[in-house]
Design a protein around this motif. Sequence first.
Motif, PDB file in Angstrom:
ATOM      1  N   TYR A  33       2.956   8.737   6.353  1.00 17.41           N
ATOM      2  CA  TYR A  33       2.776   8.859   4.905  1.00 17.41           C
ATOM      3  C   TYR A  33       4.028   8.421   4.156  1.00 17.41           C
ATOM      4  O   TYR A  33       5.144   8.624   4.629  1.00 17.41           O
ATOM      5  CB  TYR A  33       2.426  10.301   4.539  1.00 17.41           C
ATOM      6  CG  TYR A  33       1.247  10.830   5.313  1.00 17.41           C
ATOM      7  CD1 TYR A  33       1.428  11.656   6.421  1.00 17.41           C
ATOM      8  CD2 TYR A  33      -0.044  10.473   4.979  1.00 17.41           C
ATOM      9  CE1 TYR A  33       0.356  12.110   7.154  1.00 17.41           C
ATOM     10  CE2 TYR A  33      -1.135  10.925   5.703  1.00 17.41           C
ATOM     11  CZ  TYR A  33      -0.937  11.742   6.794  1.00 17.41           C
ATOM     12  OH  TYR A  33      -2.009  12.183   7.517  1.00 17.41           O
ATOM     13  N   PRO A  59       0.824  -1.225   0.000  1.00 13.01           N
ATOM     14  CA  PRO A  59       0.000   0.000   0.000  1.00 13.01           C
ATOM     15  C   PRO A  59       0.851   1.265   0.000  1.00 13.01           C
ATOM     16  O   PRO A  59       1.960   1.293   0.544  1.00 13.01           O
ATOM     17  CB  PRO A  59      -0.805  -0.119   1.304  1.00 13.01           C
ATOM     18  CG  PRO A  59      -0.758  -1.575   1.677  1.00 13.01           C
ATOM     19  CD  PRO A  59       0.533  -2.110   1.144  1.00 13.01           C
ATOM     20  N   ALA A 115      -4.904   7.661  -7.821  1.00  8.63           N
ATOM     21  CA  ALA A 115      -5.845   6.532  -7.942  1.00  8.63           C
ATOM     22  C   ALA A 115      -5.352   5.523  -8.976  1.00  8.63           C
ATOM     23  O   ALA A 115      -5.494   4.310  -8.790  1.00  8.63           O
ATOM     24  CB  ALA A 115      -7.224   7.047  -8.331  1.00  8.63           C
ATOM     25  N   LYS A 156       0.521   5.482   0.832  1.00  8.12           N
ATOM     26  CA  LYS A 156      -0.304   6.536   1.433  1.00  8.12           C
ATOM     27  C   LYS A 156       0.319   7.899   1.123  1.00  8.12           C
ATOM     28  O   LYS A 156       1.449   8.176   1.509  1.00  8.12           O
ATOM     29  CB  LYS A 156      -0.401   6.342   2.952  1.00  8.12           C
ATOM     30  CG  LYS A 156      -1.491   7.176   3.594  1.00  8.12           C
ATOM     31  CD  LYS A 156      -1.840   6.678   4.990  1.00  8.12           C
ATOM     32  CE  LYS A 156      -3.013   7.463   5.559  1.00  8.12           C
ATOM     33  NZ  LYS A 156      -3.371   7.008   6.922  1.00  8.12           N
ATOM     34  N   ARG A 166      -5.316  13.619  -7.729  1.00  2.00           N
ATOM     35  CA  ARG A 166      -6.117  12.474  -7.281  1.00  2.00           C
ATOM     36  C   ARG A 166      -6.242  11.405  -8.369  1.00  2.00           C
ATOM     37  O   ARG A 166      -6.204  10.205  -8.093  1.00  2.00           O
ATOM     38  CB  ARG A 166      -7.493  12.940  -6.828  1.00  2.00           C
ATOM     39  CG  ARG A 166      -7.499  13.653  -5.479  1.00  2.00           C
ATOM     40  CD  ARG A 166      -8.915  13.912  -5.009  1.00  2.00           C
ATOM     41  NE  ARG A 166      -8.993  14.652  -3.750  1.00  2.00           N
ATOM     42  CZ  ARG A 166      -8.875  14.092  -2.545  1.00  2.00           C
ATOM     43  NH1 ARG A 166      -8.618  12.794  -2.438  1.00  2.00           N
ATOM     44  NH2 ARG A 166      -8.985  14.825  -1.451  1.00  2.00           N
ATOM     45  N   GLY A 195      -3.258   3.220  -7.330  1.00  2.00           N
ATOM     46  CA  GLY A 195      -3.853   2.568  -6.163  1.00  2.00           C
ATOM     47  C   GLY A 195      -3.450   3.188  -4.845  1.00  2.00           C
ATOM     48  O   GLY A 195      -3.539   2.538  -3.788  1.00  2.00           O
ATOM     49  N   ALA A 196      -3.002   4.417  -4.880  1.00  2.00           N
ATOM     50  CA  ALA A 196      -2.537   5.059  -3.644  1.00  2.00           C
ATOM     51  C   ALA A 196      -3.718   5.608  -2.851  1.00  2.00           C
ATOM     52  O   ALA A 196      -4.678   6.124  -3.412  1.00  2.00           O
ATOM     53  CB  ALA A 196      -1.570   6.198  -3.965  1.00  2.00           C
ATOM     54  N   GLU A 197      -3.626   5.491  -1.532  1.00  2.00           N
ATOM     55  CA  GLU A 197      -4.597   6.130  -0.647  1.00  2.00           C
ATOM     56  C   GLU A 197      -4.176   7.586  -0.469  1.00  2.00           C
ATOM     57  O   GLU A 197      -2.976   7.875  -0.363  1.00  2.00           O
ATOM     58  CB  GLU A 197      -4.588   5.415   0.715  1.00  2.00           C
ATOM     59  CG  GLU A 197      -5.561   5.997   1.737  1.00  2.00           C
ATOM     60  CD  GLU A 197      -5.371   5.363   3.114  1.00  2.00           C
ATOM     61  OE1 GLU A 197      -4.773   4.280   3.190  1.00  2.00           O
ATOM     62  OE2 GLU A 197      -5.810   5.983   4.113  1.00  2.00           O
ATOM     63  N   VAL A 198      -5.152   8.497  -0.465  1.00  2.00           N
ATOM     64  CA  VAL A 198      -4.844   9.921  -0.414  1.00  2.00           C
ATOM     65  C   VAL A 198      -5.535  10.582   0.770  1.00  2.00           C
ATOM     66  O   VAL A 198      -6.711  10.365   1.017  1.00  2.00           O
ATOM     67  CB  VAL A 198      -5.273  10.628  -1.716  1.00  2.00           C
ATOM     68  CG1 VAL A 198      -5.100  12.150  -1.602  1.00  2.00           C
ATOM     69  CG2 VAL A 198      -4.473  10.106  -2.906  1.00  2.00           C
ATOM     70  N   GLU A 199      -4.779  11.370   1.521  1.00  3.90           N
ATOM     71  CA  GLU A 199      -5.337  12.309   2.486  1.00  3.90           C
ATOM     72  C   GLU A 199      -4.994  13.713   2.013  1.00  3.90           C
ATOM     73  O   GLU A 199      -4.029  13.893   1.246  1.00  3.90           O
ATOM     74  CB  GLU A 199      -4.735  12.085   3.886  1.00  3.90           C
ATOM     75  CG  GLU A 199      -5.347  10.957   4.680  1.00  3.90           C
ATOM     76  CD  GLU A 199      -4.793  10.903   6.107  1.00  3.90           C
ATOM     77  OE1 GLU A 199      -4.606   9.797   6.616  1.00  3.90           O
ATOM     78  OE2 GLU A 199      -4.529  11.986   6.682  1.00  3.90           O
TER      79      GLU A 199
END
Length: 166
Positions: free
Chosen positions: A75, A18, A45, A20, A41, A48-52
């Motif tokens: 992160y 994963p 995406a 982040k 974004r 497959g990265a999670e974004v804050e």
Amino acid sequence: MATAETHYTLPLPSFDQPVKLLIVVAPYYKDITDNMVAGARVIAASCGAEVELIEVPGALEVPTAIAMAERQAKYDGYVALGCVIRGETTHYDTVCNDSSRAISLLGLQGACIGNGILTVENRSQAEVRADPAGQNKGGGAAAAALHLIALSRKWAGQTTGIGFRA
Ligand SMILES: Nc1c(NC[C@H](O)[C@H](O)[C@H](O)CO)[nH]c(=O)[nH]c1=O
Ligand SMILES: CC(=O)[C@@H](O)COP(=O)(O)O
């Protein structure tokens, strides 16, 4: 007149662990930076990265926020987004030079940062660079962060999947 084409030709990395990302955006010109966030974004995406996302007042605060986040060790990388448009005084030079220098120093200290802080003469220059269908500087900054994360993992012995030649 700036052309609308983007300049990012490297194939995006793929990851088997994963990822982040933290987007740190200074919405000083919110309509401009909203476009860059959208572009970032999409790229995140696609990997497959999670974004804050967090917001700070201006470009000068972006590196400080990244340094604070890096101390959280939450992160894998950061996307710095903002827009600096020249005004009447030399403050433009301070904002551009100090924000970019601080971001570069954080990178040299090991943070994986893509710098998408626009430094432009006028709003129309900003618009074409922020447009995801234009130069897509927000997407480019996200791609840069992802490439650095992949490189960091490659050299830390973690596999990143295809996308990097040996
Ligand atoms: N003029 C712009 C600024 N200026 C504000 C600074 O970034 C900073 O927030 C202030 O000096 C307080 O520390 N910021 C931008 O992002 N864009 C500009 O055009
Ligand atoms: C680019 C900037 O720093 C912005 O604050 C414009 O400032 P000024 O018009 O006072 O130079």
